[in-house]
Design an enzyme around this catalytic site. Structure first.
Site, PDB file in Angstrom:
ATOM      1  N   TYR A 142       0.648  -1.186   0.040  1.00 37.80           N
ATOM      2  CA  TYR A 142      -0.218  -0.011  -0.072  1.00 37.80           C
ATOM      3  C   TYR A 142       0.809   1.403  -0.029  1.00 37.80           C
ATOM      4  O   TYR A 142       0.494   2.364  -0.511  1.00 37.80           O
ATOM      5  CB  TYR A 142      -0.980  -0.210   1.322  1.00 37.80           C
ATOM      6  CG  TYR A 142      -2.067  -0.952   1.285  1.00 37.80           C
ATOM      7  CD1 TYR A 142      -2.291  -1.908   0.164  1.00 37.80           C
ATOM      8  CD2 TYR A 142      -2.974  -1.158   2.274  1.00 37.80           C
ATOM      9  CE1 TYR A 142      -3.227  -2.840   0.346  1.00 37.80           C
ATOM     10  CE2 TYR A 142      -4.058  -2.084   2.096  1.00 37.80           C
ATOM     11  CZ  TYR A 142      -4.086  -3.024   1.097  1.00 37.80           C
ATOM     12  OH  TYR A 142      -5.347  -3.855   0.895  1.00 37.80           O
ATOM     13  N   LYS A 193       3.366 -15.020   2.336  1.00 39.35           N
ATOM     14  CA  LYS A 193       3.664 -15.974   0.905  1.00 39.35           C
ATOM     15  C   LYS A 193       4.940 -16.473   0.780  1.00 39.35           C
ATOM     16  O   LYS A 193       5.411 -16.003  -0.365  1.00 39.35           O
ATOM     17  CB  LYS A 193       2.763 -15.373  -0.128  1.00 39.35           C
ATOM     18  CG  LYS A 193       1.244 -15.716   0.114  1.00 39.35           C
ATOM     19  CD  LYS A 193       0.725 -16.981  -0.176  1.00 39.35           C
ATOM     20  CE  LYS A 193       0.820 -17.146  -1.471  1.00 39.35           C
ATOM     21  NZ  LYS A 193       0.305 -18.629  -1.935  1.00 39.35           N
ATOM     22  N   ASP A 226      -2.763 -17.918   1.879  1.00 37.44           N
ATOM     23  CA  ASP A 226      -3.984 -18.552   1.361  1.00 37.44           C
ATOM     24  C   ASP A 226      -4.465 -19.572   2.166  1.00 37.44           C
ATOM     25  O   ASP A 226      -5.649 -19.816   2.341  1.00 37.44           O
ATOM     26  CB  ASP A 226      -3.687 -18.714  -0.190  1.00 37.44           C
ATOM     27  CG  ASP A 226      -2.593 -19.813  -0.306  1.00 37.44           C
ATOM     28  OD1 ASP A 226      -1.714 -19.746   0.567  1.00 37.44           O
ATOM     29  OD2 ASP A 226      -2.232 -20.042  -1.370  1.00 37.44           O
ATOM     30  N   ASP A 250      -5.478  -6.891   5.634  1.00 40.68           N
ATOM     31  CA  ASP A 250      -6.522  -6.285   4.913  1.00 40.68           C
ATOM     32  C   ASP A 250      -7.690  -7.340   4.625  1.00 40.68           C
ATOM     33  O   ASP A 250      -8.608  -7.236   5.139  1.00 40.68           O
ATOM     34  CB  ASP A 250      -6.153  -5.528   3.762  1.00 40.68           C
ATOM     35  CG  ASP A 250      -7.471  -4.438   3.278  1.00 40.68           C
ATOM     36  OD1 ASP A 250      -8.432  -4.532   4.144  1.00 40.68           O
ATOM     37  OD2 ASP A 250      -7.266  -3.496   2.624  1.00 40.68           O
ATOM     38  N   ASP A 254     -11.244  -8.971   6.839  1.00 37.68           N
ATOM     39  CA  ASP A 254     -12.739  -9.149   6.649  1.00 37.68           C
ATOM     40  C   ASP A 254     -13.202 -10.550   6.580  1.00 37.68           C
ATOM     41  O   ASP A 254     -14.494 -10.705   6.588  1.00 37.68           O
ATOM     42  CB  ASP A 254     -12.640  -8.265   5.073  1.00 37.68           C
ATOM     43  CG  ASP A 254     -12.608  -7.039   5.141  1.00 37.68           C
ATOM     44  OD1 ASP A 254     -12.304  -6.445   6.141  1.00 37.68           O
ATOM     45  OD2 ASP A 254     -12.639  -6.390   3.842  1.00 37.68           O
TER      46      ASP A 254
END
Length: 370
Positions: A142, A193, A226, A250, A254
């Site tokens: 970001y 990852k 993941d 992020d 959620d």
């Protein structure tokens, strides 16, 4: 009694509606003498753009730096889709995080007993759920440079976002996670990852070394992000504290939100470094939900995440953990009585407005203080 300075930034959409319920709570705390708060209010996001053509002004930033904590609503909406990229509503929040040094984002996902059936998962999967996602907030993709869109000609463009992490950034967010775990169930799951990203390789290496050097008493496990998302849906109660980078945090937070039944249920805290002299830290508290422009102004919004975010301010900024516990208990009591806003309504419960939910929570808190 200490006086705490708060900057209230309601923002856009349902932000002002849910912030009104926090203001009601602050007014009662001041009037009853339980705590003392001085409040200022400012514009951020689309409302700031409408007034000043920027997503947050320098003057409002100065207020934020002077405050003991910022209480933030929500920003954005279709109305501002066409504004310049640097003035988009979300840029105001990103500036606050960056300039206040709010590197550590805490997002608890707690399933209240009365809402176990509101989750999209089976009751047995979420009943009693209590996890904390610790997201690195001021680094990663970001904020990494270069961040560009280049015209290659012939109708082709190339977009570049850059993922960057330094050792110190990973270490400081790791310490936040390990310290929290020591006060909870003593387990940290680090997610990245490393199989495809060099930043993931470094993240894994730094977290492993930090654990061995300073936190051997805490259980540490590693998961690919993941796979971690899959396990959050498969068996979320296996986790205690999850620590991850800005992008994955992020997304994963959620996912965790929906385990609890609604985005309207999740608060968050964004924390800076503790100042060596004052022992205070900059902090911003906000609900995880967005501005929900489709229901703005209709008194349908769920204020619980906003109220619980203020509860996190009581706990992490003002050393009022006992009051925060009572506020959590008041929320649980209201839900146990069957009161619901539209987002968490189910058969056999009573739908209430944003204001009615806020009043009910305040009423329960007042009962706890009799």
């Amino acid at each position: 009694m200490a006086t705490h300075k708060l900057l209230l930034l309601p923002g856009d959409g349902i932000g002002p509606e849910v912030m009104a319920e926090v203001k009601r709570l602050i007014d009662w705390l001041n009037a009853s003498g339980i705590a003392r708060f001085e409040t200022e209010q400012g514009l951020v996001g689309g409302s700031a753009y409408d007034a000043h053509k920027v997503s947050i002004t320098d003057a409002t930033m100065a207020q934020a730096r002077a405050a003991d904590a910022v209480i933030f609503g929500a920003v954005g909406g279709p109305k501002w889709d066409g504004v310049p990229y640097e003035a988009r509503p979300e840029a105001g929040l990103l500036r606050l995080r960056k300039e206040l040094g709010l590197f550590g984002n805490l997002r608890p996902a707690v399933c209240y007993p009365a809402l176990a059936d509101a989750s999209s998962l089976k009751r047995e999967a979420v009943e009693g759920l209590d996890i904390m996602i610790v997201r690195e907030l001021t680094g990663g993709v970001y904020f990494g440079e270069p961040k560009t869109i280049t015209d290659l000609g012939n109708g082709q463009k190339r977009a570049v976002d850059t993922q960057v992490y330094d050792t110190y950034e990973i270490e400081r967010i790791g310490r936040v996670a390990f310290d929290l775990a020591r006060k909870r169930r003593n387990k940290v799951t680090s997610m990245e990852k490393r199989n495809v990203m060099k930043t993931g390789v470094l993240w894994n290496e730094v977290m492993t070394q930090l654990h061995a050097r300073e936190y051997k008493d805490v259980t540490l496990e590693h998961q690919l992000a993941d796979s971690g998302g899959m396990n959050l849906v498969k068996y979320p109660k296996q986790f205690d504290v999850i620590v991850t980078d800005n992008l994955f945090g992020d997304m994963l937070s959620d996912i965790a939100a929906m385990l609890t039944g609604s985005l309207g249920m999740l608060p968050s805290a964004s924390l800076g470094e503790v100042d060596a002299k004052s022992k205070k830290r900059k902090a911003l508290y906000e609900p995880v939900h967005g501005s929900a422009p489709d229901i703005a102004g209709k008194c349908l919004a769920n204020p619980i995440a906003m109220i619980a975010s203020f509860g996190m301010a009581l706990r992490y900024s003002f050393d009022l953990g006992g009051l925060a516990d009572k506020l959590d208990a008041a929320i649980a009591a209201v839900l146990a009585k069957g009161l619901r806003t539209a987002d968490i309504k189910s058969e056999g419960t009573t739908q209430v407005t944003t204001r009615e939910m806020g009043e009910a929570i305040l009423g329960e808190l007042q009962e706890l203080h009799r």
